[in-house]
Design a protein around this motif. Structure first.
Motif, PDB file in Angstrom:
ATOM      1  N   ALA A  45       0.732  -0.962   0.082  1.00 13.00           N
ATOM      2  CA  ALA A  45       0.001  -0.022   0.002  1.00 13.00           C
ATOM      3  C   ALA A  45       0.998   1.177  -0.035  1.00 13.00           C
ATOM      4  O   ALA A  45       0.691   2.092  -0.725  1.00 13.00           O
ATOM      5  CB  ALA A  45      -1.136  -0.024   1.185  1.00 13.00           C
ATOM      6  N   ALA A  46       2.052   1.306   0.804  1.00 15.00           N
ATOM      7  CA  ALA A  46       2.990   2.641   0.894  1.00 15.00           C
ATOM      8  C   ALA A  46       3.283   2.802  -0.498  1.00 15.00           C
ATOM      9  O   ALA A  46       3.566   3.818  -1.259  1.00 15.00           O
ATOM     10  CB  ALA A  46       3.867   2.168   1.815  1.00 15.00           C
ATOM     11  N   GLU A  47       3.777   1.541  -1.223  1.00 18.41           N
ATOM     12  CA  GLU A  47       4.385   1.576  -2.490  1.00 18.41           C
ATOM     13  C   GLU A  47       3.473   2.150  -3.472  1.00 18.41           C
ATOM     14  O   GLU A  47       3.658   2.913  -4.354  1.00 18.41           O
ATOM     15  CB  GLU A  47       4.906   0.321  -2.956  1.00 18.41           C
ATOM     16  CG  GLU A  47       6.315  -0.204  -2.463  1.00 18.41           C
ATOM     17  CD  GLU A  47       6.540  -1.483  -2.720  1.00 18.41           C
ATOM     18  OE1 GLU A  47       6.129  -2.015  -3.817  1.00 18.41           O
ATOM     19  OE2 GLU A  47       7.488  -2.252  -2.128  1.00 18.41           O
ATOM     20  N   PHE A  48       2.345   1.847  -3.438  1.00 15.91           N
ATOM     21  CA  PHE A  48       1.217   2.116  -4.312  1.00 15.91           C
ATOM     22  C   PHE A  48       0.921   3.741  -4.328  1.00 15.91           C
ATOM     23  O   PHE A  48       1.007   4.264  -5.007  1.00 15.91           O
ATOM     24  CB  PHE A  48      -0.216   1.488  -3.998  1.00 15.91           C
ATOM     25  CG  PHE A  48      -1.432   1.903  -4.810  1.00 15.91           C
ATOM     26  CD1 PHE A  48      -1.600   1.204  -5.996  1.00 15.91           C
ATOM     27  CD2 PHE A  48      -2.219   2.802  -4.451  1.00 15.91           C
ATOM     28  CE1 PHE A  48      -2.593   1.695  -6.837  1.00 15.91           C
ATOM     29  CE2 PHE A  48      -3.312   3.235  -5.081  1.00 15.91           C
ATOM     30  CZ  PHE A  48      -3.415   2.697  -6.161  1.00 15.91           C
ATOM     31  N   VAL A  49       0.639   4.046  -3.058  1.00 19.78           N
ATOM     32  CA  VAL A  49       0.614   5.605  -2.716  1.00 19.78           C
ATOM     33  C   VAL A  49       1.628   6.363  -3.276  1.00 19.78           C
ATOM     34  O   VAL A  49       1.620   7.468  -3.708  1.00 19.78           O
ATOM     35  CB  VAL A  49       0.178   6.157  -1.368  1.00 19.78           C
ATOM     36  CG1 VAL A  49      -1.263   5.352  -1.312  1.00 19.78           C
ATOM     37  CG2 VAL A  49       1.071   5.757  -0.399  1.00 19.78           C
ATOM     38  N   SER A  50       2.954   5.789  -2.991  1.00 21.94           N
ATOM     39  CA  SER A  50       4.237   6.599  -3.333  1.00 21.94           C
ATOM     40  C   SER A  50       4.184   6.774  -4.859  1.00 21.94           C
ATOM     41  O   SER A  50       4.686   7.462  -5.640  1.00 21.94           O
ATOM     42  CB  SER A  50       5.526   5.813  -3.020  1.00 21.94           C
ATOM     43  OG  SER A  50       5.530   5.891  -1.325  1.00 21.94           O
ATOM     44  N   GLY A  51       3.707   5.652  -5.617  1.00 19.79           N
ATOM     45  CA  GLY A  51       3.662   5.530  -7.054  1.00 19.79           C
ATOM     46  C   GLY A  51       2.805   6.614  -7.684  1.00 19.79           C
ATOM     47  O   GLY A  51       2.626   6.960  -8.833  1.00 19.79           O
ATOM     48  N   LEU A  52       1.746   7.068  -6.717  1.00 20.70           N
ATOM     49  CA  LEU A  52       1.043   7.891  -7.240  1.00 20.70           C
ATOM     50  C   LEU A  52       1.414   9.381  -7.047  1.00 20.70           C
ATOM     51  O   LEU A  52       0.695  10.292  -7.256  1.00 20.70           O
ATOM     52  CB  LEU A  52      -0.385   7.963  -6.369  1.00 20.70           C
ATOM     53  CG  LEU A  52      -1.298   6.754  -6.498  1.00 20.70           C
ATOM     54  CD1 LEU A  52      -2.553   6.673  -5.359  1.00 20.70           C
ATOM     55  CD2 LEU A  52      -1.953   6.594  -7.935  1.00 20.70           C
ATOM     56  N   GLY A  53       2.668   9.487  -6.510  1.00 24.96           N
ATOM     57  CA  GLY A  53       3.244  10.559  -6.417  1.00 24.96           C
ATOM     58  C   GLY A  53       2.846  11.460  -4.869  1.00 24.96           C
ATOM     59  O   GLY A  53       3.372  12.259  -4.639  1.00 24.96           O
ATOM     60  N   TRP A  54       2.314  10.559  -4.042  1.00 18.08           N
ATOM     61  CA  TRP A  54       2.066  10.989  -2.637  1.00 18.08           C
ATOM     62  C   TRP A  54       3.287  10.857  -1.786  1.00 18.08           C
ATOM     63  O   TRP A  54       3.956  10.011  -1.970  1.00 18.08           O
ATOM     64  CB  TRP A  54       0.933  10.248  -1.997  1.00 18.08           C
ATOM     65  CG  TRP A  54      -0.412  10.391  -3.015  1.00 18.08           C
ATOM     66  CD1 TRP A  54      -0.641  10.897  -4.171  1.00 18.08           C
ATOM     67  CD2 TRP A  54      -1.594   9.654  -2.434  1.00 18.08           C
ATOM     68  NE1 TRP A  54      -2.135  10.612  -4.392  1.00 18.08           N
ATOM     69  CE2 TRP A  54      -2.657  10.034  -3.543  1.00 18.08           C
ATOM     70  CE3 TRP A  54      -2.160   9.112  -1.418  1.00 18.08           C
ATOM     71  CZ2 TRP A  54      -3.823   9.633  -3.391  1.00 18.08           C
ATOM     72  CZ3 TRP A  54      -3.587   8.607  -1.255  1.00 18.08           C
ATOM     73  CH2 TRP A  54      -4.438   8.873  -2.302  1.00 18.08           C
TER      74      TRP A  54
END
Length: 135
Positions: free
Chosen positions: A26-35
């Motif tokens: 999940a952390a990787e996912f949101v980081s991938g969104l640029g968050w």
């Protein structure tokens, strides 16, 4: 809950490992969104917030639900009204400790479905982002 022995003699539960893996994804996912991930596993005596992120405009508090079985069609089904209320209460406590203020706060859920036969195969994980969960 099963437990397995680790090389250094400690015992970890499979459930904790599954949860940790889901939170990592999940952390990787949101980081991938640029968050920007501001906090992971923030806790106090009343509970825990899995992820707190900033999407560039608003604070996003994220509950992560991970499953390595097919008990629910989507792990988000395990998020109860009580859990959502606890998230709101904990968020108020977290905000009280911050110097920064956010004009908007949103609550999201990220559900992670791991392959039941190979939970550690992250390439087979299904990540779903449920935006703006309100109760």
């Amino acid at each position: 809950m099963t437990a397995e022995s680790v090389g250094d003699g400690r015992t970890r539960s499979r459930r904790a490992d599954v949860g940790r893996l889901g939170e990592d994804l999940a952390a990787e996912f949101v980081s991938g969104l640029g968050w920007s991930v501001l906090e992971r596993n923030w806790r106090n005596r009343y509970g825990e917030l899995d992820l707190i992120a900033f999407d560039g405009r608003r604070l996003v508090v994220i509950e992560v639900k991970t499953r390595a079985s097919r008990v629910f069609a989507d792990p988000v089904a395990a998020v109860t009204h009580d859990k959502l209320m606890r998230m709101r209460r904990l968020t108020r406590m977290w905000l009280a400790q911050q110097q920064m203020r956010w004009p908007e706060i949103r609550f999201d859920i990220i559900s992670v479905q791991l392959d039941p036969g190979r939970p550690s195969a992250v390439d087979r994980a299904e990540v779903r982002h449920h935006v703006g969960i309100v109760e």
